[in-house]
Design a protein around this motif. Structure first.
Motif, mmCIF file in Angstrom:
data_model
loop_
_atom_site.group_PDB
_atom_site.id
_atom_site.type_symbol
_atom_site.label_atom_id
_atom_site.label_comp_id
_atom_site.label_asym_id
_atom_site.label_seq_id
_atom_site.Cartn_x
_atom_site.Cartn_y
_atom_site.Cartn_z
ATOM 1 N N TYR A 117 42.570 33.127 37.236
ATOM 2 C CA TYR A 117 42.160 34.005 36.141
ATOM 3 C C TYR A 117 41.542 35.294 36.677
ATOM 4 O O TYR A 117 41.870 36.400 36.234
ATOM 5 N N ALA A 118 40.630 35.161 37.639
ATOM 6 C CA ALA A 118 39.945 36.331 38.189
ATOM 7 C C ALA A 118 40.918 37.291 38.856
ATOM 8 O O ALA A 118 40.811 38.508 38.695
ATOM 9 N N LEU A 119 41.876 36.751 39.581
ATOM 10 C CA LEU A 119 42.854 37.604 40.256
ATOM 11 C C LEU A 119 43.797 38.262 39.249
ATOM 12 O O LEU A 119 44.110 39.447 39.355
ATOM 13 N N ALA A 120 44.233 37.507 38.255
ATOM 14 C CA ALA A 120 45.152 38.043 37.249
ATOM 15 C C ALA A 120 44.498 39.106 36.376
ATOM 16 O O ALA A 120 45.166 40.025 35.900
ATOM 17 N N ASN A 121 43.196 38.995 36.181
ATOM 18 C CA ASN A 121 42.475 39.919 35.306
ATOM 19 C C ASN A 121 41.627 40.928 36.068
ATOM 20 O O ASN A 121 40.817 41.634 35.470
ATOM 21 N N ASP A 122 41.800 40.980 37.370
ATOM 22 C CA ASP A 122 41.108 41.939 38.228
ATOM 23 C C ASP A 122 39.600 41.940 37.995
ATOM 24 O O ASP A 122 38.984 42.993 37.832
ATOM 25 N N LEU A 134 41.645 39.087 49.591
ATOM 26 C CA LEU A 134 42.774 38.235 49.218
ATOM 27 C C LEU A 134 43.874 39.068 48.557
ATOM 28 O O LEU A 134 45.054 38.902 48.881
ATOM 29 N N ARG A 135 43.491 39.959 47.651
ATOM 30 C CA ARG A 135 44.481 40.827 46.999
ATOM 31 C C ARG A 135 45.168 41.739 47.991
ATOM 32 O O ARG A 135 46.374 41.937 47.944
ATOM 33 N N ARG A 136 44.394 42.287 48.909
ATOM 34 C CA ARG A 136 44.986 43.180 49.926
ATOM 35 C C ARG A 136 45.929 42.440 50.845
ATOM 36 O O ARG A 136 46.974 42.971 51.226
ATOM 37 N N ALA A 137 45.574 41.224 51.186
ATOM 38 C CA ALA A 137 46.437 40.414 52.079
ATOM 39 C C ALA A 137 47.754 40.047 51.389
ATOM 40 O O ALA A 137 48.784 39.899 52.045
ATOM 41 N N ALA A 138 47.709 39.910 50.059
ATOM 42 C CA ALA A 138 48.900 39.528 49.305
ATOM 43 C C ALA A 138 49.881 40.704 49.146
ATOM 44 O O ALA A 138 51.047 40.501 48.892
#
Length: 94
Positions: free
Chosen positions: A67-72, A89-93
């Motif tokens: 949820y946190a990743l999908a909703n920034d 984590l977002r940058r690595a993805a």
């Protein structure tokens, strides 16, 4: 007011069709819902150790992180990760 110049119901139906409501059912079973926000949204520079300990025991941890990743989500501990850890984590993805 905008709708009166449009065919009846078009503006409202567009909004309903395009705005997706996230599934938040996981929150009812999350341990954070039983403890309070102070641990999960600490003052800048404060420890997040206790929040991470609670997250580590929570069965909803992966749903929370998703949820946190999908909703920034940019503040607080979500799914056991701090703001900085989620950013990494977002940058690595990417």
């Amino acid at each position: 007011m905008i709708e009166r110049f449009s065919p009846p119901g078009t503006i409202l139906s567009m909004q309903i069709d395009t705005i997706a409501t996230p599934d938040l059912a996981w929150q009812a079973g999350a341990l954070c819902a039983q403890t309070g926000a102070d641990f999960f949204f600490p003052e800048p520079g404060s420890s997040v150790r206790e929040a991470k300990r609670i997250c580590g025991m929570c069965e909803m941890r992966s749903a929370c992180l998703d949820y946190a990743l999908a909703n920034d989500e940019r503040f607080g501990v979500w799914g056991g990760l701090s703001e900085k850890e989620r950013l990494q984590l977002r940058r690595a993805a990417n």
